[in-house]
Design a protein around this motif. Structure first.
Motif, PDB file in Angstrom:
ATOM      1  N   LEU A 329       0.867  -1.178   0.000  1.00  0.00           N
ATOM      2  CA  LEU A 329       0.000   0.000   0.000  1.00  0.00           C
ATOM      3  C   LEU A 329       0.905   1.230   0.000  1.00  0.00           C
ATOM      4  O   LEU A 329       0.927   2.033   0.939  1.00  0.00           O
ATOM      5  CB  LEU A 329      -0.932  -0.025   1.213  1.00  0.00           C
ATOM      6  CG  LEU A 329      -1.875  -1.236   1.285  1.00  0.00           C
ATOM      7  CD1 LEU A 329      -2.587  -1.304   2.633  1.00  0.00           C
ATOM      8  CD2 LEU A 329      -2.901  -1.183   0.149  1.00  0.00           C
ATOM      9  N   HIS A 330       1.683   1.354  -1.067  1.00  0.00           N
ATOM     10  CA  HIS A 330       2.747   2.356  -1.103  1.00  0.00           C
ATOM     11  C   HIS A 330       2.222   3.784  -1.072  1.00  0.00           C
ATOM     12  O   HIS A 330       2.807   4.648  -0.408  1.00  0.00           O
ATOM     13  CB  HIS A 330       3.611   2.151  -2.356  1.00  0.00           C
ATOM     14  CG  HIS A 330       4.392   0.876  -2.330  1.00  0.00           C
ATOM     15  ND1 HIS A 330       5.486   0.695  -1.529  1.00  0.00           N
ATOM     16  CD2 HIS A 330       4.219  -0.296  -3.008  1.00  0.00           C
ATOM     17  CE1 HIS A 330       5.974  -0.517  -1.710  1.00  0.00           C
ATOM     18  NE2 HIS A 330       5.225  -1.145  -2.603  1.00  0.00           N
ATOM     19  N   ASP A 331       1.123   4.038  -1.764  1.00  0.00           N
ATOM     20  CA  ASP A 331       0.608   5.402  -1.814  1.00  0.00           C
ATOM     21  C   ASP A 331       0.190   5.875  -0.430  1.00  0.00           C
ATOM     22  O   ASP A 331       0.571   6.972   0.006  1.00  0.00           O
ATOM     23  CB  ASP A 331      -0.575   5.491  -2.786  1.00  0.00           C
ATOM     24  CG  ASP A 331      -1.078   6.911  -2.947  1.00  0.00           C
ATOM     25  OD1 ASP A 331      -0.319   7.759  -3.467  1.00  0.00           O
ATOM     26  OD2 ASP A 331      -2.229   7.187  -2.536  1.00  0.00           O
ATOM     27  N   ALA A 332      -0.552   5.045   0.280  1.00  0.00           N
ATOM     28  CA  ALA A 332      -1.000   5.414   1.627  1.00  0.00           C
ATOM     29  C   ALA A 332       0.195   5.560   2.565  1.00  0.00           C
ATOM     30  O   ALA A 332       0.266   6.495   3.369  1.00  0.00           O
ATOM     31  CB  ALA A 332      -1.974   4.372   2.164  1.00  0.00           C
ATOM     32  N   GLY A 333       1.150   4.636   2.464  1.00  0.00           N
ATOM     33  CA  GLY A 333       2.321   4.701   3.329  1.00  0.00           C
ATOM     34  C   GLY A 333       3.162   5.934   3.069  1.00  0.00           C
ATOM     35  O   GLY A 333       3.586   6.629   4.006  1.00  0.00           O
ATOM     36  N   ASP A 334       3.410   6.233   1.801  1.00  0.00           N
ATOM     37  CA  ASP A 334       4.221   7.399   1.450  1.00  0.00           C
ATOM     38  C   ASP A 334       3.555   8.699   1.891  1.00  0.00           C
ATOM     39  O   ASP A 334       4.228   9.617   2.386  1.00  0.00           O
ATOM     40  CB  ASP A 334       4.471   7.436  -0.056  1.00  0.00           C
ATOM     41  CG  ASP A 334       5.453   6.371  -0.515  1.00  0.00           C
ATOM     42  OD1 ASP A 334       6.270   5.909   0.317  1.00  0.00           O
ATOM     43  OD2 ASP A 334       5.405   5.982  -1.699  1.00  0.00           O
ATOM     44  N   LYS A 335       2.258   8.788   1.714  1.00  0.00           N
ATOM     45  CA  LYS A 335       1.549  10.013   2.109  1.00  0.00           C
ATOM     46  C   LYS A 335       1.545  10.186   3.628  1.00  0.00           C
ATOM     47  O   LYS A 335       1.645  11.311   4.136  1.00  0.00           O
ATOM     48  CB  LYS A 335       0.123   9.994   1.558  1.00  0.00           C
ATOM     49  CG  LYS A 335       0.044  10.299   0.067  1.00  0.00           C
ATOM     50  CD  LYS A 335      -1.392  10.368  -0.412  1.00  0.00           C
ATOM     51  CE  LYS A 335      -1.478  10.948  -1.828  1.00  0.00           C
ATOM     52  NZ  LYS A 335      -0.698  10.198  -2.822  1.00  0.00           N
ATOM     53  N   LEU A 336       1.446   9.089   4.346  1.00  0.00           N
ATOM     54  CA  LEU A 336       1.476   9.173   5.805  1.00  0.00           C
ATOM     55  C   LEU A 336       2.855   9.624   6.280  1.00  0.00           C
ATOM     56  O   LEU A 336       2.974  10.474   7.173  1.00  0.00           O
ATOM     57  CB  LEU A 336       1.098   7.825   6.425  1.00  0.00           C
ATOM     58  CG  LEU A 336       1.045   7.751   7.959  1.00  0.00           C
ATOM     59  CD1 LEU A 336       0.192   8.865   8.541  1.00  0.00           C
ATOM     60  CD2 LEU A 336       0.526   6.381   8.402  1.00  0.00           C
TER      61      LEU A 336
END
Length: 378
Positions: A329-336
């Motif tokens: 879940l790279h997008d969610a992780g990067d944004k967090l």
């Protein structure tokens, strides 16, 4: 050379270590491929959540609140494993079973009383989470003596001085055994170099005390040296652990990836955490062959602060962000991660450990607010 290494030095390692990663274009294949993301039910990934003791439930509440705001497809299986519940073997066995089934865990810190010492070693032994990875990085909004720090401390997590093999040979004389094996030293060295390749790191430093412990640390250093020869694009050097502690205080920017036996990893990662703002901002992860457990990098429970909601949740939130990336879940992780960095760098929201007065929940709301800003800027 690679053929010789596998045949001569890693015959036993192949049964235990993660699969050898081919080097393609100067980079290793993704190490996360060897550790499959957690069990999925109904489109959601089930993750074991162990809040632990002290402020653990409060900082885990921050994570669950943020995940709900993100609407990430993660479902937590909560296990109540604390200093007190460990008196019942059923709770410990339930936690082990859950982690083995799900393959991914998010864990608070469990108070390490005398009753828990054996269980703590058994916990790592049952899961074989042999590689502990602590990332210490500077934040512009946290005033410290040094800036520009971004180092990775990789610690062999299953042997060394933490083997808990002690006995009193005669009254007043205690012997404590330090176990270093070739098999596990090769395994952690390989992990460190694979990690450096995957994350575009340029150097691995072996931390040891082979000038005194010539056989045990000498073996560890020899294994790291052998593995380094397979990675010509990654720099390699060695340092004695007491010099490392001094160098961390004087010039921490010289370090990139550091690999070391168990006890040194504990000391070095806690020292490095103090250089970048303390235990509240340092995340970590521990890997086994088929499991990954994410938790704060400096393992403190703050029992005296329990129930006051004044603890800094950033270390746990960053650990959960790296967990999201592990779950693809790279997008969610990067944004967090981006939201956390912007909150810290702004200096507008600081918990007590950072010199402010914000509560745990106020820091959580600040991160959520920044998350909305991150998504709005897309």
């Amino acid at each position: 050379l690679q053929h010789y290494f596998i045949q001569s030095n890693l015959r036993m390692l192949r049964a235990f270590a993660r699969p050898f990663l081919p080097i393609i274009g100067g980079k290793a294949a993704s190490t996360s491929a060897a550790i499959q993301p957690g069990t999925k039910y109904g489109g959601k990934t089930t993750v074991t959540l162990i809040p632990g003791d002290g402020v653990g439930p409060e900082i885990c509440e921050s994570v669950t609140t943020i995940f709900k705001e993100l609407s990430v497809p993660v479902e937590f299986e909560v296990i109540d494993l604390t200093k007190y519940s460990l008196k019942d073997d059923g709770a410990f066995n339930m936690a082990i079973t859950s982690l083995k089934r799900n393959g991914v865990g998010l864990k608070g810190v469990i108070n390490r009383s005398a009753d828990f010492r054996t269980h703590n070693v058994e916990f790592r032994g049952n899961l074989d989470t042999y590689a502990n990875v602590v990332r210490c990085m500077s934040f512009d909004g946290i005033k410290t003596h040094h800036s520009g720090i971004d180092l990775i401390a990789i610690r062999e997590n299953t042997e060394g001085e933490y083997s808990c093999l002690e006995h009193e040979s005669v009254p007043g004389v205690v012997e404590s055994l330090k176990i270093i094996t070739r098999e596990k030293s090769l395994r952690i060295a390989k992990f460190a170099f694979d990690y450096a390749l995957e994350h575009n790191r340029s150097k691995v430093t072996c931390i040891h005390k082979a000038n005194i412990m010539k056989l045990s640390d000498g073996l560890f250093k020899q294994c790291c040296k052998e593995v380094s020869e397979l990675y010509p694009t990654i720099g390699y050097d060695e340092q004695i652990v007491d010099n490392t502690c001094q160098q961390l205080v004087i010039n921490p920017q010289q370090f990139d990836v550091m690999v070391m036996p168990n006890l040194y990893g504990n000391l070095v990662s806690n020292l490095a955490a103090g250089l970048v703002g303390g235990a509240g901002v340092v995340p970590s992860k521990s890997y086994g062959t088929n499991i990954a457990v994410f938790e704060p990098g400096a393992r403190h429970t703050w029992m005296e602060m329990k129930g006051m909601y004044v603890a800094n949740p950033v270390a746990m939130v960053l650990s959960s962000a790296f967990m999201l990336k592990h779950l693809m879940l790279h997008d969610a992780g990067d944004k967090l991660i981006q939201a956390v960095k912007q909150v810290l760098n702004s200096g507008l929201c600081k918990t007590r450990d950072l010199g402010g007065s914000a509560t745990t929940r106020e820091m959580t709301r600040a991160i959520i607010g920044e998350l909305h800003e991150v998504y709005a800027r897309e």
